[in-house]
Design an enzyme around this catalytic site. Structure first.
Site, short mmCIF file in Angstrom:
data_model
loop_
_atom_site.label_atom_id
_atom_site.label_comp_id
_atom_site.label_asym_id
_atom_site.label_seq_id
_atom_site.Cartn_x
_atom_site.Cartn_y
_atom_site.Cartn_z
N PRO A 90 43.46 39.19 41.43
CA PRO A 90 43.51 38.41 40.18
C PRO A 90 43.06 36.96 40.40
CG PRO A 90 45.58 39.57 40.55
CD PRO A 90 44.79 39.69 41.81
N GLU A 117 51.84 42.74 46.55
CA GLU A 117 51.52 41.34 46.21
C GLU A 117 50.18 40.92 46.81
OE1 GLU A 117 54.42 41.28 43.83
OE2 GLU A 117 53.38 39.39 44.17
N ARG A 155 25.05 51.98 37.78
CA ARG A 155 24.15 52.26 36.66
C ARG A 155 22.89 51.37 36.71
NH1 ARG A 155 24.41 49.51 32.02
NH2 ARG A 155 24.29 51.41 30.76
N ASP A 170 20.96 46.49 27.29
CA ASP A 170 22.42 46.48 27.15
C ASP A 170 22.93 45.07 26.85
OD1 ASP A 170 22.48 49.09 27.78
OD2 ASP A 170 23.23 48.87 29.83
O1 97T Z 1 45.79 42.80 39.44
C1 97T Z 1 45.21 43.16 40.62
C2 97T Z 1 46.00 43.67 41.67
C3 97T Z 1 45.38 44.04 42.87
C4 97T Z 1 44.02 43.89 43.03
C5 97T Z 1 43.23 43.40 41.99
C6 97T Z 1 43.81 43.03 40.78
C7 97T Z 1 42.95 42.49 39.70
C8 97T Z 1 43.32 42.09 38.44
C9 97T Z 1 42.13 41.68 37.84
N1 97T Z 1 41.15 41.84 38.71
O2 97T Z 1 41.63 42.34 39.85
#
Ligand code: 97T
Length: 230
Positions: A90, A117, A155, A170
């Site tokens: 994230p 985590e 793709r 696209d």
């Molecule tokens: O929320 C996550 C947990 C683990 C690995 C990746 C993510 C994530 C959330 C958004 N992009 O990747």
């Protein structure tokens, strides 16, 4: 192109790799996808842990650095070219079509899928991966994010989409900053909803103008941010 996916749940990818466009691309050897189970790199104990509590306290568990780094280095040694390393998180740079087009030019991508985590910080410090997020939300693991990246990249590979399904028009493709126009097929009317007359007029100039207007209107309504200068 080759993808190496490092994950605690390799089985998640099995069904995904046999269906649809990706399944066909694999059958036609346009792409290879290899999963690598991090548990194969766990300390040789019966329980095979690859996660542990964070130093300093806090919720949840972290994936340990040792199995991860050993797994990645072993995978890289198997093939003659080093892969571009992508860590799904994230906290990463936001994935978009431009990044997909860039990834599609790489011969080999290694996707590191975190759980819990995430990874011990030394995984990032040692492997120096590109950290990528697919959006501002939290998943249970990186596997779904990895599938999004594989889907968007495959793709774009030569030969995957037939000429009739080119990705060139696209939304977001190759700098295209407008959302795609509404699309219709048979029947011409359904429950009082008719196909716009212009689309059955045979007037290709009028059809192109209508589609351009619809794309602009839809983009203004839904994604006005795409119309702002970068
Ligand atoms: O929320 C996550 C947990 C683990 C690995 C990746 C993510 C994530 C959330 C958004 N992009 O990747």
């Amino acid at each position: 192109m080759r993808f190496d996916i490092v994950t605690l749940f390799p089985a998640i990818f099995e069904g995904y790799m046999t269906q649809g466009l990706l399944g066909k691309a694999i059958q036609r050897e346009l792409v290879q996808i290899h999963q690598h189970d991090l548990r194969d790199w766990a300390p040789q104990t019966t329980h095979k842990p690859v996660d542990d509590k964070p130093f300093g306290g806090g919720p949840g568990m972290l994936i340990q650095v040792e199995p991860t780094v050993n797994c990645v280095e072993a995978v890289e040694k198997k093939a003659d070219q080093s892969a571009r390393r992508i860590l799904l998180t994230p906290q990463g740079k936001r994935f978009d079509q431009r990044m997909a087009e860039d990834f599609a030019t790489s011969g080999r991508l290694m996707l590191l899928c975190g759980r819990y985590e995430g990874f011990d910080q030394r995984v990032t410090d040692i492997l120096e991966p590109e950290e990528v997020s697919i959006g501002d939300f939290v998943l249970n693991g990186g596997e779904v994010a990895a599938m999004v990246i594989v889907d968007a990249v495959v793709r774009l590979l030569p030969g995957v989409l037939g000429d009739e399904n080119s990705s060139i028009d696209d939304s977001f493709s190759r700098g295209n900053r407008l959302l795609e126009f509404p699309q219709y097929t048979r029947p011409r009317e359904f429950r009082g909803h008719a196909v716009p007359d212009v689309l059955t007029s045979g007037d290709h100039k009028a059809i192109a103008a209508w589609r351009e207007q619809q794309s602009l209107q839809r983009t203004k309504q839904r994604r006005s941010d795409l119309l702002r200068d970068e």
